[in-house]
Design a protein around this motif. Structure first.
Motif, PDB file in Angstrom:
ATOM      1  N   PHE A 234       0.499  -1.209   0.244  1.00 37.17           N
ATOM      2  CA  PHE A 234      -0.035  -0.196  -0.708  1.00 37.17           C
ATOM      3  C   PHE A 234       0.914   1.660   0.141  1.00 37.17           C
ATOM      4  N   SER A 235       0.565   2.244  -1.063  1.00 30.55           N
ATOM      5  CA  SER A 235       1.284   3.612  -0.885  1.00 30.55           C
ATOM      6  C   SER A 235       0.123   4.613  -0.418  1.00 30.55           C
ATOM      7  N   GLU A 236       0.657   5.810  -0.193  1.00 29.03           N
ATOM      8  CA  GLU A 236       0.117   6.786   0.050  1.00 29.03           C
ATOM      9  C   GLU A 236      -0.847   7.227  -0.886  1.00 29.03           C
ATOM     10  N   ASN A 237      -0.605   7.575  -1.916  1.00 29.03           N
ATOM     11  CA  ASN A 237      -1.151   7.794  -3.329  1.00 29.03           C
ATOM     12  C   ASN A 237      -2.419   6.812  -3.764  1.00 29.03           C
TER      13      ASN A 237
ATOM     14  N   GLU B 278      -8.032  10.115  -6.986  1.00 31.64           N
ATOM     15  CA  GLU B 278      -7.587  11.360  -7.914  1.00 31.64           C
ATOM     16  C   GLU B 278      -6.303  10.608  -8.769  1.00 31.64           C
ATOM     17  N   SER B 279      -5.445  10.308  -7.160  1.00 32.46           N
ATOM     18  CA  SER B 279      -3.852  10.018  -7.644  1.00 32.46           C
ATOM     19  C   SER B 279      -3.604   9.395  -9.301  1.00 32.46           C
ATOM     20  N   ARG B 280      -2.560   9.007  -9.690  1.00 30.26           N
ATOM     21  CA  ARG B 280      -3.074   8.493 -11.103  1.00 30.26           C
ATOM     22  C   ARG B 280      -2.390   7.080 -10.630  1.00 30.26           C
ATOM     23  N   ASP B 281      -1.758   6.683  -9.991  1.00 30.18           N
ATOM     24  CA  ASP B 281      -1.219   5.072  -9.362  1.00 30.18           C
ATOM     25  C   ASP B 281      -2.999   4.887  -8.837  1.00 30.18           C
TER      26      ASP B 281
ATOM     27  N   GLU C  72      -5.950   5.461  -9.830  1.00 31.38           N
ATOM     28  CA  GLU C  72      -6.462   5.775 -11.288  1.00 31.38           C
ATOM     29  C   GLU C  72      -6.474   3.610 -12.046  1.00 31.38           C
ATOM     30  N   GLN C  73      -4.904   4.055 -12.110  1.00 33.21           N
ATOM     31  CA  GLN C  73      -4.148   2.876 -13.158  1.00 33.21           C
ATOM     32  C   GLN C  73      -4.741   1.741 -11.935  1.00 33.21           C
ATOM     33  N   LEU C  74      -4.417   1.038 -10.756  1.00 34.67           N
ATOM     34  CA  LEU C  74      -4.633   0.624 -10.192  1.00 34.67           C
ATOM     35  C   LEU C  74      -6.555   0.038  -9.952  1.00 34.67           C
ATOM     36  N   ARG C  75      -7.414   1.530 -10.351  1.00 34.80           N
ATOM     37  CA  ARG C  75      -8.640   0.770 -10.040  1.00 34.80           C
ATOM     38  C   ARG C  75      -9.585   0.197 -11.436  1.00 34.80           C
TER      39      ARG C  75
ATOM     40  N   SER D 286     -12.261   1.277  -4.174  1.00 37.58           N
ATOM     41  CA  SER D 286     -11.408   1.981  -3.243  1.00 37.58           C
ATOM     42  C   SER D 286     -10.240   1.051  -2.567  1.00 37.58           C
ATOM     43  N   PHE D 287      -8.921   1.679  -2.139  1.00 33.99           N
ATOM     44  CA  PHE D 287      -8.096   1.051  -0.866  1.00 33.99           C
ATOM     45  C   PHE D 287      -7.181   1.292   0.248  1.00 33.99           C
ATOM     46  N   ARG D 288      -6.996   0.364   0.754  1.00 27.85           N
ATOM     47  CA  ARG D 288      -7.060   0.954   2.022  1.00 27.85           C
ATOM     48  C   ARG D 288      -6.084   0.061   2.682  1.00 27.85           C
ATOM     49  N   LYS D 289      -5.444   0.437   3.883  1.00 27.81           N
ATOM     50  CA  LYS D 289      -4.745  -0.922   4.662  1.00 27.81           C
ATOM     51  C   LYS D 289      -4.959  -1.016   5.897  1.00 27.81           C
TER      52      LYS D 289
END
Length: 1937
Positions: free
Chosen positions: A838-841, A846-849, A851-854, A878-881
């Motif tokens: 997991f990264s902060e992006n 709205e971040s590019r990372d 959006e691409q992973l989504r 969405s993404f979380r840890k």
């Protein structure tokens, strides 16, 4: 430096703009430039005269101008006025009397001059008071007199309370003792009524006295009198009470109040009611009281006029108080407005409240003060200003009694009075003693004012026959006055000589006489056309063509004189751009240019230097990184030969040299002290930068460097590599040892675990047994529940778990008995752990990372879950840890939502488990051992214990819902261990959630507020609804929207604590004034900020409005008032001259403007026009017969002036009134005369024979006849029809023709042409209009799909934004395609010939097949481009129930180019096509396709056509088109075929039979409705006996206001025609049936079809159709405001024939709410609402300013999707809806309200949070058989969106009348909403005998009555049954848009 220069330029530019605005002024001296010296000085206050003989410029001009022309100051004669304060005694507040200071002022004023005097006034708190009661003694006032007698003591007590020094008096009046006012019979003259006194006019009964007892005793003696007519002679009494001061007893230093009590109206001079008018002479305004106080001249003179009373009461300082009854209140209310100060009170019929009324009136009078200037000569104008310098209208001040008030009196001398200079007036008109005083005062400031008319002494010493005048004239004041027969400047040109030689008017190298700018007169004298612009001997100098600076002529610091700038004092230069002072060159130390530069033209000229300089020649290191950072490299290279510039070539480029010193000065004594570390030796070096001394010869910065560096001690750096090597070796040895030991231990433990006795050594289970949670404290919809593992930690264990909601409910619980619909599409939240960190992006969506992973997740999951039938694409990824996840807690967890049928839950769980176990979901890498799949009531998942991990959290969903029980339980169970050797220990955990009832609810009172900046503070209330007593807290905080904190307002945040009984607190937010820059230069956008409530504590929660938006409104633009026309024409035979004055802008406030006549021969008139709020036009009415001189032809000029402070006078401030002889006047002759004179003056005539012809869709050609007079060219102005002419575009051409290009197709344009030459523009032609040709239409609007089933859809589209003509048809093409968008089947086309039907129903599509749909429009030119879209019906959500929904109202019309906002939905069964049909169905009434067939049968007045479907389905579509008398009636019918007997059956209701007939016809209206001049109607009612037998068409049934049941039969017998005489009865019955019983008779219905048309990015046309009303309409009212709140604007339409308004100055991209209602004499009707947005491109720097020329379109925020009701039980239902397609902002949630339709019960409100595609809500505690109305409204970031309404009744039919015959009978509810369109849906049970049906076959019909155009569908319903527990429950669904 550049930035500083930019700021300076901006400030100077702003200052120049301000000066330029204030500089423009009219030069009145030019009007007398040829006059004498005295005439010059008398013309204007600033005029001066030059008496030098050698002066060649204009002798009479402004002083600065003649000095600039070369006149010496000694020879310039001016005049000065004077002012002196002659007497000024200070106010003594101890004296109990009114006072003013100063008391005496004398002043003289020049024409146009103003002078101000500071005035103090003082009114005591209880000053002397004289109260005189004047009472009507007619017989009807007898009870009033008796009451006054009883209250005599109380009256005296009241007066004592009002003043310590008082007098009180009493007078009585009736009327003139003469017929017809009085009964003149002798007996009636003695006793007009029983026990009454003889009649009289006025009698002073009790003189003002301070003896209250005497007053009371005298009052008791009075008896009533009487007269005949109703109006009384009170005006005679008022005048005598005013002018007879000694006899009444008025005192000099007291406040004079006159209480006038009556119940009748009044006689006044020549009032028409008085037959003596014209017989008796005018009132002489004298005192005529005899010794007994009786008025003696009542029969000898007329009543006084109202102006006379106003003047005399003001002169004697008497304030009237009118105490009148309701009968005459309106008369005296109008009368009050004529007095500067007056009060009126409503008197009860017996005057019992007169004391209360008097007390309130006196207190009101004392609370305000009106300043007046009495006896003011005509030459003066007086204004009164407050201490801030603002003019106070009507002199109304709010000075408090007992305190000194201050104001300024400004006295202005007029320049002209009428058309006469002020110095030519009579002495009385320009000199007098003006008394300035408050209306209630006797004391006044006496101003002795005189107009100063100076004369020149030099005129008394003329030199006769002066040599300078060649002996032919006298030299007077330096100027020759020629004798008769001589001309020119020096009298050297004889009038009899050859004076036609025009060569003298030609200067050197000139070709045109007088430079083409003037007329050449005799003796070669040039007279310039525009003397204020052109000057010189030959008019060769243009005063606008001198040099400019910054765009301003002579930098606005001088005058343009004879082609050069003559600069004002303190300025120099060719354009006066250089100030003489050096103030702009001063540096921060007060020196000039820091001693290094020279101040040239206000700017420092600095010497050349490699160091950047500031504007004052100081070192500018700010352009670099500061002094130290900017110089370190040069210091380092020069001192130590190190650093970035150690290369000698680079070092030599340094702009300064250094000096090495042994010791540095202290930091305070130098400019900067710097230190840096040298990277090459790790030593620190230091140096100082010293400023140069102003007296030093060296003008450079001095850099002193310390010779010695600071270096650290020697280090042991060589040991570091050795130490690192040893550490690395040690770590390697430890790693090998650990690995060896671990391997051995693992093998041992694995072997041990295989033994049966040792297997139980590893256990897994939940840590806790139970959790108790309070719902109000929950911060998440999940609970992390820890699971622990004990025993050997080696190895991996995967534990599966599940959770079940509401386990506390017993099996017999009502909710448990209600099983969910397995086919219902619900949302399945799914969670997986991805095999990536997991990264902060990833936490930022709205971040590019992210959006691409989504996208990667969505593509792979969609590929996996497409195996699930009915599954849709995943959403909301969405993404979380997650913490406490063992060694995997740094890996990303993915949360997403999958929509699928409820029954597919087990399949989804199995599929997810299978793919997770493999570690791949298609190509997506996941971590095995973790997943979660949930529904709305259960969930399943798995967690993983990695090796060495003993605790992992289970992410348990809580399923929190509003409909949850007050205490609910969830059961979490660890089910099994599919991977690993652990056994389950603690298997279950209970989670209990307690729903606390809030002790209080915090909310704002409303969602939006508007405050003006002038308010200073915005007080925003926060309310608390107390449910249980107790203290509570809430947090508030402001945030920016478009307003800025610290710029527009001061931000606030904090906590509010409410006590146990406190319900409201205020949050004060300070509003800031606009800065000068913002006020003048910034964009004018709406400034808004929001206030949010959050964190309610101590048991409270947030209510309906947790956020409010505050709009900061700037001061409104002033109203503009001007004459409607530039000239008016009347004849001498006209009785009156009516001149209209119109008012635009800011019409919601009152405004006034004065008007006066000018150049009138017979009269001089002036008055004030008062505009009330909402008034847009008033008339000035002049009665020519009211003036003594004979009426004759003349031209009168009217002028508007002196508007109120909130208004201004527009461009037509004057108008000409042309009065001609006889009934016919000839304005054309006047125009011709003016035209000829204009040509003589050099102006060209207008072109003739102007013709316009469209040559293409974007082209118009203009032709006209050429103009004589050698024009230079022609100017063609053209603009869109309806736009103002000021927005016209101008085309310059040289020939008499023009081609206009780049126009809009099919658009009306207006054009006019004028010629021009060097003298300016000629006369314009009349306006001609032309319409461009049609062009192909544009692309249709948005395509919308309503998915009915996987094989049926409805396509709808919007009309093209650019129709470019009249749309005649649409074409729809749909083609099956593959994934590469290639066609895989034939394309099918459908042409729709009715352009109003913008929708198409398509059946029998291939299941799960993707189609491409294309739509295009056609007009008379041809087809336009396609609008296309691609959709696969299988991937779209279907409706949970089959509910017919009618389209929403199309809120935007075709002209505006918006889409059809709504959709149509049918049940799957209804839409089923006949067997084998492959033809699509087109929604509409004009098509007979899809296997439908026509059946014609006779009908009254014509024939009827029925379209029936031959479907074998139980339920099919049937459309009916009945053609009846005079027109057609269209129905849509749903038919159910039922078996039954062969006999005809009639329903019996309540024991009797109700017989009626149904007649259908078309009814025309007088007014046009859109394209059709008709209204389709249906008549239902009692018609037995009124119509002949229809021959088999029968109708029986029962009708009420809420429900109707019908049964009618059709037989094959003969039909008869109706008689025309019966039509009126049918129409009457129609109105009775369709009338809404809730409205009062005569009140208008709702205006129908609200239509919007965009005229521009900020302009909108709103139109509507006339509502039905039994009375004549009186007008309409249009209200509009921003949808998110703000000021409500009102537009009143007083003409009922007008059904449209144009709204200007709207904000782009902002949603507005519009309401329209109609009015009749019975009152206002209900409102029609609509929401609209004009979308356009805007300036990025100013989001509320549209880009010029940018396109604009209309759109509308939409309401939530259709409301779908599902009955759960007889007392509960589930309500669901879809997300609005166009919400007003981002959706935060929804607000649902529920109430009983016909009243009763409480309004219930629900809040639903979230932004899902489809939302549902369960509503319990309903009552069966009661209709409920539901409203759903989206709560967004911008406020609230439009509402969606729905009506439903849960009806149990056990034992009802309708079920005794058939279990399938249905009752229905009908809502009629007329007039223009009828849209109802009705269920009717009927029996039909027809050749196409078996005898007696019964069918249940649902039909729809539709008007000429469907614009609003009122009712939509569906009936569905289910049997539960032996009870039949009918669910009736009503939908109202």
């Amino acid at each position: 430096m550049g930035r500083w220069t930019l700021h300076l330029s901006a400030v100077l530019g702003l200052l120049a703009v301000l000066l330029a605005c204030s500089y423009a002024k009219e030069n009145h001296c030019f009007a007398v430039r040829a006059g004498t010296c005295s005439e010059c000085l008398q013309a204007w206050k600033d005029c001066a005269y030059c008496i030098e003989e050698t002066f060649t410029g204009p002798r009479c001009d402004l002083y600065e101008n003649i000095i600039a022309h070369g006149c010496s100051a000694a020879a310039a004669i001016t005049a000065e006025s004077s002012m002196a304060i002659d007497r000024k005694l200070r106010i003594n507040t101890k004296l109990k009397q009114s006072q003013v200071s100063p008391q005496q002022v004398s002043m003289s004023l020049l024409a146009g001059e103003e002078k101000e005097v500071d005035v103090e006034v003082f009114a005591p708190t209880k000053g002397p008071l004289d109260l005189y009661i004047l009472m009507d003694f007619s017989n009807s006032m007898s009870d009033d007199l008796n009451n006054l007698k009883r209250m005599g003591t109380e009256l005296a007590s009241l007066v004592k309370d009002l003043s310590d020094d008082y007098t009180i008096g009493f007078g009585k009046f009736v009327d003139k003792v003469v017929e017809p006012q009085t009964d003149m019979r002798p007996s009636r003259l003695k006793v007009p009524w029983p026990n009454s006194d003889p009649p009289f006019s006025f009698e002073n009964v009790i003189k003002l006295t301070g003896n209250a007892s005497f007053f009371d005793s005298e009052l008791q003696r009075e008896k009533i009198s009487g007269n005949l007519d109703a109006p009384e002679g009170g005006f005679d009494a008022i005048l005598q009470a005013a002018v007879c001061g000694d006899k009444i007893g008025w005192r000099d230093n007291s406040t004079h109040l006159l209480v006038f009590s009556t119940e009748s109206s009044f006689h006044y001079e020549a009032d028409g009611v008085n037959v003596l008018s014209g017989i008796l002479p005018r009132n002489d305004e004298g005192c005529h009281l005899d010794a007994e106080g009786r008025y003696t001249k009542d029969t000898k003179q007329d009543y006084p006029s109202i102006p006379t009373l106003v003047r005399l009461l003001g002169k004697h300082n008497i304030i009237p108080i009118f105490a009148v009854t309701d009968h005459s209140y309106t008369y005296y209310e109008k009368l009050r407005d004529y007095f500067p100060i007056a009060e009126i009170g409503l008197l009860q019929a017996d005057s019992s409240n007169i004391l209360t009324l008097m007390q309130a009136a006196v207190e009101s009078i004392r609370s305000k003060m009106s300043i007046r200037a009495e006896d003011k000569p005509k030459a003066f104008v007086a204004n009164f200003l407050d201490t801030s310098g603002r003019v106070v209208e009507h002199g109304a001040f709010n000075f408090k009694p007992g305190a000194i008030g201050n104001f300024k009196m400004r006295l202005s001398a007029q320049q002209m009075v009428g058309d006469k200079p002020v110095c030519q007036m009579e002495q009385l008109g320009k000199q007098g003693l003006i008394r300035v005083k408050p209306t209630t005062f006797n004391a006044a400031v006496n101003v002795d004012a005189t107009i100063l008319c100076p004369t020149c002494e030099c005129e008394k010493s003329a030199i006769p026959a002066a040599a300078k005048c060649h002996g032919n004239g006298d030299l007077v004041c330096g100027r020759c006055q020629c004798y008769p027969g001589w001309q020119s400047t020096f009298c050297n040109c004889s009038a009899s000589s050859a004076t036609q030689d025009t060569s003298r008017c030609l200067g050197p190298d000139m070709k045109d006489l007088c430079s083409g700018r003037g007329d050449c007169l005799d003796c070669g004298t040039c007279v310039c056309y525009k003397p204020d612009q052109f000057e010189g001997e030959y008019c060769q100098y243009d005063r606008t063509q001198c040099q400019r600076y910054g765009g301003f002529l002579c930098n606005d610091r001088g005058s343009c004189i004879r082609g050069r700038c003559a600069c004002n004092e303190g300025w120099a230069g060719d354009a006066c751009e250089c100030p003489n002072s050096n103030a702009t060159c001063l540096d921060s130390k007060g020196g000039v240019c820091n001693g290094r530069g020279e101040c040239v033209c206000g700017l420092c000229k600095c010497p050349e230097s490699d160091i950047g300089m500031t504007s004052t020649c100081g070192p500018n290191f700010e352009a670099q990184l500061g002094v130290c950072e900017g110089t370190r490299s040069c210091v380092q290279c020069q001192a130590w030969k190190t650093g970035d510039k150690k290369d000698k070539k680079e070092c030599d480029k340094c702009p300064f040299k250094i000096v090495l010193v042994d010791e540095l000065k202290e930091e305070k004594d130098v400019l900067h002290s710097c230190s840096f570390r040298d990277e090459e030796d790790d030593c620190t070096y230091r140096y100082n930068v010293e400023e140069w001394k102003p007296d030093s010869k060296v003008k450079e910065l001095q850099f002193q460097v310390l010779k010695k560096k600071d270096c650290p001690a020697a280090s042991l750096l060589w040991l570091l590599p050795l130490l690192l090597f040893l550490l690395l070796l040690l770590a390697l040895l430890l790693l090998c040892c650990w690995k060896f030991c671990a391997c051995c231990k693992t093998c041992f433990q694995s072997c041990l675990a295989l033994l049966p006795c040792c297997k139980g050594g590893r256990m897994v289970g939940f840590k806790e047994d139970e959790y108790l949670l309070r719902q109000s404290l929950l911060t998440s919809d999940h609970l992390d529940t820890p699971m622990v593992r004990t025993g050997p930690p080696k190895g991996t264990d995967v534990v599966r778990w599940k959770v079940t909601d509401n386990v506390h409910r017993s099996p017999n619980h009502p909710q448990a008995l209600t099983k969910p619909n397995p086919k219902e599409t619900i949302q399945f939240p799914i969670s997986l752990r991805l095999n990536r960190l997991f990264s902060e992006n990833l936490s930022r969506p709205e971040s590019r990372d992210a959006e691409q992973l989504r996208k990667e997740v969505s593509d792979n999951l969609n590929e996996v879950y497409k195996q699930i039938p009915g599954a849709q694409k995943v959403q909301k990824t969405s993404f979380r840890k997650q913490k406490n996840a063992g060694k995997r807690q740094d890996f990303a967890i993915m949360d997403t939502v999958l929509s699928a049928p409820r029954s597919s839950y087990p399949d989804i769980v199995k599929l997810t488990q299978k793919n997770v176990q493999s570690g791949n979901l298609h190509d997506l890498k996941v971590v095995p051992g973790y997943y979660t799949v949930a529904t709305d009531r259960e969930a399943a998942g798995a967690i993983e214990f990695q090796e060495g991990v003993g605790l992992v959290d289970v992410h348990v969903p809580l399923f929190a819902k509003d409909e949850d029980d007050d205490k609910k339980q969830l059961l979490v169970e660890a089910t099994d261990v599919p991977l690993g050797i652990a056994e389950i220990g603690k298997r279950f955990v209970n989670i209990t959630i307690i729903k606390e009832h809030a002790t209080g609810i915090f909310s704002f009172l409303q969602p939006a507020y508007t405050y003006s900046r002038g308010d200073g503070v915005a007080h925003i209330p926060i309310s608390k609804e107390i449910i249980e007593e107790g203290s509570s807290q809430v947090t508030y905080r402001t945030r920016d929207v478009t307003a800025k904190d610290k710029k527009d307002y001061v931000g606030m945040e904090g906590d509010l604590t409410f006590g146990p009984k406190e319900t409201q607190k205020m949050v004060p937010v300070r509003l800031l004034e606009l800065s000068e820059k913002d006020g003048l230069l910034a964009d004018k956008q709406v400034r808004q900020f929001a206030i949010d409530l959050s964190n309610p504590r101590q048991g409270a929660k947030l209510g309906r409005y947790p956020r409010t938006t505050v709009t900061i409104a700037d001061e409104p633009d002033p109203s503009v008032m001007m004459f409607k026309k530039g000239s008016q024409n009347f004849s001498t035979s006209d009785p009156t001259y009516t001149i209209p004055v119109v008012r635009t802008r800011n019409q919601d406030t009152p405004a006034t403007v004065k008007w006066r006549t000018k150049k009138a021969q017979r009269f001089e008139l002036s008055d004030i026009l008062k505009f009330s709020p909402g008034e847009t036009e008033k008339n000035i009415v002049i009665d020519p017969r009211a003036h003594p001189d004979p009426i004759q032809s003349e031209t009168i000029q009217l002028e508007l002036f002196d508007p109120s402070s909130n208004a201004t006078v527009g461009e037509r401030k004057t108008t000409l009134v042309n009065v001609a002889d006889g009934p016919h006047h000839k304005p054309l002759v006047m125009e011709q005369v003016q035209h000829k004179s204009a040509i003589k003056g050099g102006r060209l005539s207008s072109p003739t024979n102007l013709k316009a012809k469209a040559t293409g869709p974007k082209n118009i050609r203009l032709n006209w006849d050429a103009v004589s007079g050698n024009p230079t060219g022609y100017k063609v102005k053209y603009w869109i029809y309806g736009d103002p002419e000021k927005d016209a575009q101008v085309l310059d051409v040289k020939t008499p023709q023009a081609d206009l290009t780049g126009l809009y197709p099919y658009c009306d344009y207006e054009m006019r042409v004028c010629s021009y030459n060097s003298l300016g523009d000629g006369t314009d032609t009349d306006v001609v209009t032309c319409q461009t040709l049609e062009d192909v239409p544009g692309v249709p609007g948005r395509l919308a799909f309503n998915v009915i089933s996987p094989t049926v859809t409805q396509v709808s589209w919007g009309e093209p934004a650019e129709t470019n003509g009249n749309i005649t048809a649409y074409e729809v093409i749909y083609t099956p395609i593959d994934d590469e968008l290639k066609a895989v089947g034939p394309a099918k086309k459908v042409k729709i010939d009715n352009p109003k039907k913008r929708m198409l129903l398509i059946e029998n599509l291939q299941r799960a097949q993707t189609y491409k749909y294309k739509v295009r429009a056609m007009n008379s030119i041809g087809w336009g481009p396609f609008k296309d879209a691609t959709i696969n019906l299988a991937s779209q959500p279907t409706r949970p129930m089959s509910i017919p929904i009618i389209p929403d109202v199309p809120i935007v019309d075709a002209e505006a180019g918006d889409e059809y906002d709504g959709y149509l939905m049918y049940s799957n069964e209804v839409l089923r096509s006949p067997t084998g049909s492959k033809t699509p169905s087109v929604s509409g009434d004009d098509y007979t396709i899809n296997g439908k067939w026509d059946q014609n049968f006779l009908f009254p007045g014509g024939s009827a056509t029925r379209n029936l479907s031959s479907s074998s389905s139980p339920i099919s579509t049937m459309g009916s088109n009945y053609k009846g008398a005079g027109g057609s009636f269209i129905t849509d019918t749903n038919t159910t075929y039922m078996s039954g007997g062969g006999s005809h059956r009639t329903d019996m209701i309540r024991g009797d039979m109700h017989s009626s007939e149904v007649i259908m016809r078309k009814r025309s209206e007088n007014r046009s409705y859109m394209d059709e001049n008709i209204r389709d109607s249906i008549v239902m009612g009692d018609m037995s006996g009124n119509f002949p037998d229809l021959g088999g068409f029968g109708y029986t049934g029962m009708q009420s206001s809420s429900q109707s049941q019908f049964s009618y039969s059709l037989s094959g017998g003969p039909r008869a025609r109706t008689e025309s005489s019966d039509v009126n009865d049918a129409l009457y019955n129609l109105d009775r049936v369709l009338y809404d019983a809730r409205l009062s008779p005569g009140v208008p219905d709702t205006p129908s079809r609200l239509v919007f048309s965009a005229l521009g990015p900020t302009a909108l046309k709103v139109s509507w159709q006339e509502p039905r009303c039994d009375r004549d309409l009186q007008g309409y009212c249009v209200l509009y405001q921003l949808l998110n709140g703000g000021k409500m604007n009102t537009v009143n339409v007083t003409n009922p024939a007008e059904n449209s308004v144009i709204i200007q100055d709207l904000l782009p991209n902002q949603s507005y709410l519009f309401k329209v209602k109609a009015k009749s004499q019975e009152g206002w009707g209900p409102e029609r609402e609509g929401v609209i947005t004009i979308e356009s491109a805007v300036d990025p720097k100013s989001p509320l300013s549209p880009m010029p020329g940018s396109p604009f379109t209309l759109s509308t925020p939409s309401a939530p999707g259709p409301l779908v009701f599902t009955a759960l039980s007889p007392d509960s239902l589930q309500l669901s809806w879809e997300k609005p397609r166009k919400p007003n902002g981002n959706i935060l949630g929804y607000v649902v309200t529920c109430e009983q339709l016909h009243g009763g019960g409480d309004l219930r409100s629900f809040e639903v949070n979230g932004d899902t595609a489809e939302t549902s809500l369960t509503v319990p505690n309903l009552t069966e058989n009661i209709p409920y109305k539901f409203k759903v409204q989206a709560r967004t970031t911008q406020g609230f969106g439009p509402e969606r309404e729905g009506i439903i009744t849960i009806e149990s039919q056990d034992g009802s009348a309708s079920s005794q015959y058939s279990s399938q009978s249905m009752s229905s509810r009908e809502i009629f909403q007329m007039p223009t369109e009828v849209s109802t849906r009705t269920n009717i049970s009927h029996t039909m005998m027809d050749p196409f049906f078996s005898d007696g076959a019964m069918m249940t019909t649902q039909h729809m009555e539709s008007g000429g155009m469907v614009t609003r569908q009122v009712t939509k319903e569906v009936v569905q049954r289910s049997v539960m527990g032996g009870t039949t429950v009918t669910k009736k669904m009503f939908y109202e848009s």
